[in-house]
Design a protein around this motif. Structure first.
Motif, mmCIF file in Angstrom:
data_model
loop_
_atom_site.group_PDB
_atom_site.id
_atom_site.type_symbol
_atom_site.label_atom_id
_atom_site.label_comp_id
_atom_site.label_asym_id
_atom_site.label_seq_id
_atom_site.Cartn_x
_atom_site.Cartn_y
_atom_site.Cartn_z
ATOM 1 N N ARG A 1 -86.404 6.138 -100.593
ATOM 2 C CA ARG A 1 -85.925 5.871 -99.235
ATOM 3 C C ARG A 1 -86.619 4.685 -98.553
ATOM 4 O O ARG A 1 -86.092 4.167 -97.582
ATOM 5 C CB ARG A 1 -86.091 7.132 -98.382
ATOM 6 C CG ARG A 1 -85.160 8.258 -98.831
ATOM 7 C CD ARG A 1 -85.545 9.589 -98.199
ATOM 8 N NE ARG A 1 -84.581 10.625 -98.518
ATOM 9 C CZ ARG A 1 -84.583 11.318 -99.661
ATOM 10 N NH1 ARG A 1 -85.525 11.078 -100.579
ATOM 11 N NH2 ARG A 1 -83.668 12.243 -99.893
ATOM 12 N N ALA A 2 -87.770 4.290 -99.025
ATOM 13 C CA ALA A 2 -88.510 3.193 -98.399
ATOM 14 C C ALA A 2 -88.145 1.876 -99.088
ATOM 15 O O ALA A 2 -88.478 1.657 -100.255
ATOM 16 C CB ALA A 2 -90.001 3.437 -98.479
ATOM 17 N N ALA B 1 -84.932 2.387 -95.793
ATOM 18 C CA ALA B 1 -85.479 2.231 -94.445
ATOM 19 C C ALA B 1 -86.722 1.372 -94.526
ATOM 20 O O ALA B 1 -87.384 1.293 -95.571
ATOM 21 C CB ALA B 1 -85.838 3.596 -93.848
ATOM 22 N N SER C 1 -94.677 5.805 -88.130
ATOM 23 C CA SER C 1 -95.677 6.864 -88.305
ATOM 24 C C SER C 1 -96.945 6.485 -87.532
ATOM 25 O O SER C 1 -97.572 5.468 -87.820
ATOM 26 C CB SER C 1 -95.992 7.027 -89.799
ATOM 27 O OG SER C 1 -96.962 8.025 -90.020
ATOM 28 N N LEU D 1 -94.517 13.088 -94.064
ATOM 29 C CA LEU D 1 -93.709 11.875 -94.057
ATOM 30 C C LEU D 1 -92.495 12.030 -94.969
ATOM 31 O O LEU D 1 -91.369 11.659 -94.603
ATOM 32 C CB LEU D 1 -94.544 10.667 -94.493
ATOM 33 C CG LEU D 1 -93.776 9.347 -94.659
ATOM 34 C CD1 LEU D 1 -93.061 8.951 -93.373
ATOM 35 C CD2 LEU D 1 -94.711 8.236 -95.119
ATOM 36 N N CYS D 2 -92.700 12.594 -96.151
ATOM 37 C CA CYS D 2 -91.582 12.789 -97.077
ATOM 38 C C CYS D 2 -90.549 13.747 -96.501
ATOM 39 O O CYS D 2 -89.340 13.539 -96.675
ATOM 40 C CB CYS D 2 -92.100 13.293 -98.420
ATOM 41 S SG CYS D 2 -92.981 12.018 -99.370
ATOM 42 N N LEU E 1 -88.553 11.759 -93.985
ATOM 43 C CA LEU E 1 -87.644 10.831 -94.658
ATOM 44 C C LEU E 1 -86.451 11.564 -95.261
ATOM 45 O O LEU E 1 -85.302 11.105 -95.163
ATOM 46 C CB LEU E 1 -88.392 10.058 -95.746
ATOM 47 C CG LEU E 1 -89.427 9.039 -95.270
ATOM 48 C CD1 LEU E 1 -90.191 8.474 -96.458
ATOM 49 C CD2 LEU E 1 -88.763 7.912 -94.491
ATOM 50 N N ILE F 1 -98.559 6.418 -95.331
ATOM 51 C CA ILE F 1 -97.674 5.695 -96.249
ATOM 52 C C ILE F 1 -98.349 5.506 -97.606
ATOM 53 O O ILE F 1 -97.734 5.720 -98.665
ATOM 54 C CB ILE F 1 -97.278 4.342 -95.641
ATOM 55 C CG1 ILE F 1 -96.374 4.560 -94.428
ATOM 56 C CG2 ILE F 1 -96.597 3.446 -96.674
ATOM 57 C CD1 ILE F 1 -96.073 3.303 -93.633
ATOM 58 N N VAL G 1 -92.318 -1.787 -96.358
ATOM 59 C CA VAL G 1 -93.293 -1.111 -95.501
ATOM 60 C C VAL G 1 -94.104 -2.122 -94.701
ATOM 61 O O VAL G 1 -94.297 -3.269 -95.112
ATOM 62 C CB VAL G 1 -94.256 -0.208 -96.318
ATOM 63 C CG1 VAL G 1 -93.500 0.859 -97.083
ATOM 64 C CG2 VAL G 1 -95.115 -1.035 -97.260
ATOM 65 N N VAL H 1 -90.369 1.399 -93.374
ATOM 66 C CA VAL H 1 -91.314 2.437 -92.954
ATOM 67 C C VAL H 1 -92.600 1.749 -92.505
ATOM 68 O O VAL H 1 -93.219 0.998 -93.275
ATOM 69 C CB VAL H 1 -91.600 3.434 -94.094
ATOM 70 C CG1 VAL H 1 -92.509 4.558 -93.592
ATOM 71 C CG2 VAL H 1 -90.300 4.008 -94.644
ATOM 72 N N VAL I 1 -88.593 3.686 -89.657
ATOM 73 C CA VAL I 1 -89.349 4.929 -89.499
ATOM 74 C C VAL I 1 -90.771 4.562 -89.106
ATOM 75 O O VAL I 1 -91.427 3.765 -89.787
ATOM 76 C CB VAL I 1 -89.343 5.766 -90.790
ATOM 77 C CG1 VAL I 1 -90.141 7.057 -90.597
ATOM 78 C CG2 VAL I 1 -87.914 6.081 -91.224
ATOM 79 N N PHE J 1 -90.326 9.413 -101.126
ATOM 80 C CA PHE J 1 -90.673 8.174 -100.430
ATOM 81 C C PHE J 1 -90.067 6.966 -101.124
ATOM 82 O O PHE J 1 -89.444 6.106 -100.487
ATOM 83 C CB PHE J 1 -92.197 8.038 -100.356
ATOM 84 C CG PHE J 1 -92.668 6.767 -99.708
ATOM 85 C CD1 PHE J 1 -92.728 6.656 -98.332
ATOM 86 C CD2 PHE J 1 -93.054 5.671 -100.478
ATOM 87 C CE1 PHE J 1 -93.161 5.485 -97.721
ATOM 88 C CE2 PHE J 1 -93.487 4.498 -99.885
ATOM 89 C CZ PHE J 1 -93.537 4.404 -98.502
#
Length: 291
Positions: A107-108, A83, A18, A69-70, A73, A95, A111, A85, A16, A104
């Motif tokens: 799922r993250a 993922a 951003s 962002l959330c 996701l 982030i 980073v 991110v 992902v 977040f």
């Protein structure tokens, strides 16, 4: 309403991305190409950028960045699948702002914070004036105006192109990447540019960093005038699980445009190390190639 897009096969490892202030999904085009078709890549336009809706005056804040962002996701990454991110500049701050959100954290898996900082953005910027000890007050005023004045950028000219390259990229940046940078930044509306700039002016996300306790890497260009490497060094020291600080010699602020292959190398390493072996031949091959 947010604009988001998904590229690649559904069973591939998910990355992902951003983007930063005044940019859009188009900013990630070189990284998307370099990653290739064996990754599932999620892109979205921050509110007020690209094809996302422009908010009213009260819709600009670090909280709003985290909310968006959330939402992305939740819509694109199944809980528990994980993922990588990555955020560039304001995307990295996004982030950090989302670090304590359950959406977040569920799922993250890892980073990447690229060309970004958590606080004191104006005092450390070096767009105007080379020596930290000279013309401090004038430099601060210039940087504040750069962030917050809602003047249109006007048409692209050789002068505006040269000025934007000086502020955001290294002197040896490829001409086609400078052209893409100019195209993306000039497309951002003057009002959202100024209002997001006002958010960045007093941003302080240092407290959020302690919540960003998943594996992380920090990347920065040594010639970055907007967020000089001192920010990357502070982040690497403050992050609870920072694995590496990657400094790119002679690279400016727009690292995904100036060094897309290097950015992709770091992303592939994070996928390999923290997403495990996903289902699907294409995804397995991607992890094998990243090794």
């Amino acid at each position: 309403m947010l604009h988001a897009e998904v590229h690649g096969p559904d069973d591939a490892p998910t990355v992902v991305l951003s983007h930063g202030w005044t940019c859009s999904t188009l900013f990630w085009a070189p990284v998307l190409r370099a990653l290739g078709p064996r990754f599932r890549v999620v892109l979205y336009d921050q509110r007020g950028h690209g094809r996302s809706e422009t908010p009213r005056r009260g819709g600009y804040s670090a909280t709003a960045l985290a909310d968006d962002l959330c939402a992305v996701l939740q819509a694109t990454v199944r809980r528990g699948t994980g993922a990588v991110v990555a955020g560039h500049s304001m995307g990295g701050m996004t982030i950090m702002a989302a670090a304590d959100r359950p959406e977040f954290r569920e799922r993250a898996a890892a980073v990447l914070l690229a060309s970004t900082g958590s606080d004191r953005l104006v005092p450390s910027a070096r767009v105007f004036g080379g020596s930290p000890g000279r013309l401090v007050r004038l430099r601060s005023v210039f940087h504040r105006l750069l962030l917050t004045v809602p003047l249109p950028l006007g048409p692209v000219t050789p002068l505006t192109r040269a000025g934007l390259r000086y502020m955001t990229m290294a002197a040896n940046s490829p001409a086609d990447m400078v052209d893409l940078c100019v195209r993306v930044v000039h497309a951002c509306g003057s009002v959202p540019r100024a209002r997001w700039g006002s958010v960045l002016l007093n941003l302080d996300l240092r407290e959020s960093l302690r919540h960003l306790d998943m594996p992380s890497r920090v990347l920065a260009g040594t010639a970055d005038r907007l967020t000089p490497p001192v920010h990357a060094q502070r982040l690497a020291e403050a992050l609870p699980a920072c694995e590496d600080l990657v400094l790119l010699p002679g690279t400016g602020h727009m690292t995904p445009l100036e060094a897309p292959d290097r950015v992709c190398e770091v992303l592939r390493e994070l996928v390999r190390d923290h997403l495990g072996a996903p289902a699907g031949a294409d995804a397995a091959t991607a992890l094998e190639e990243a090794s």
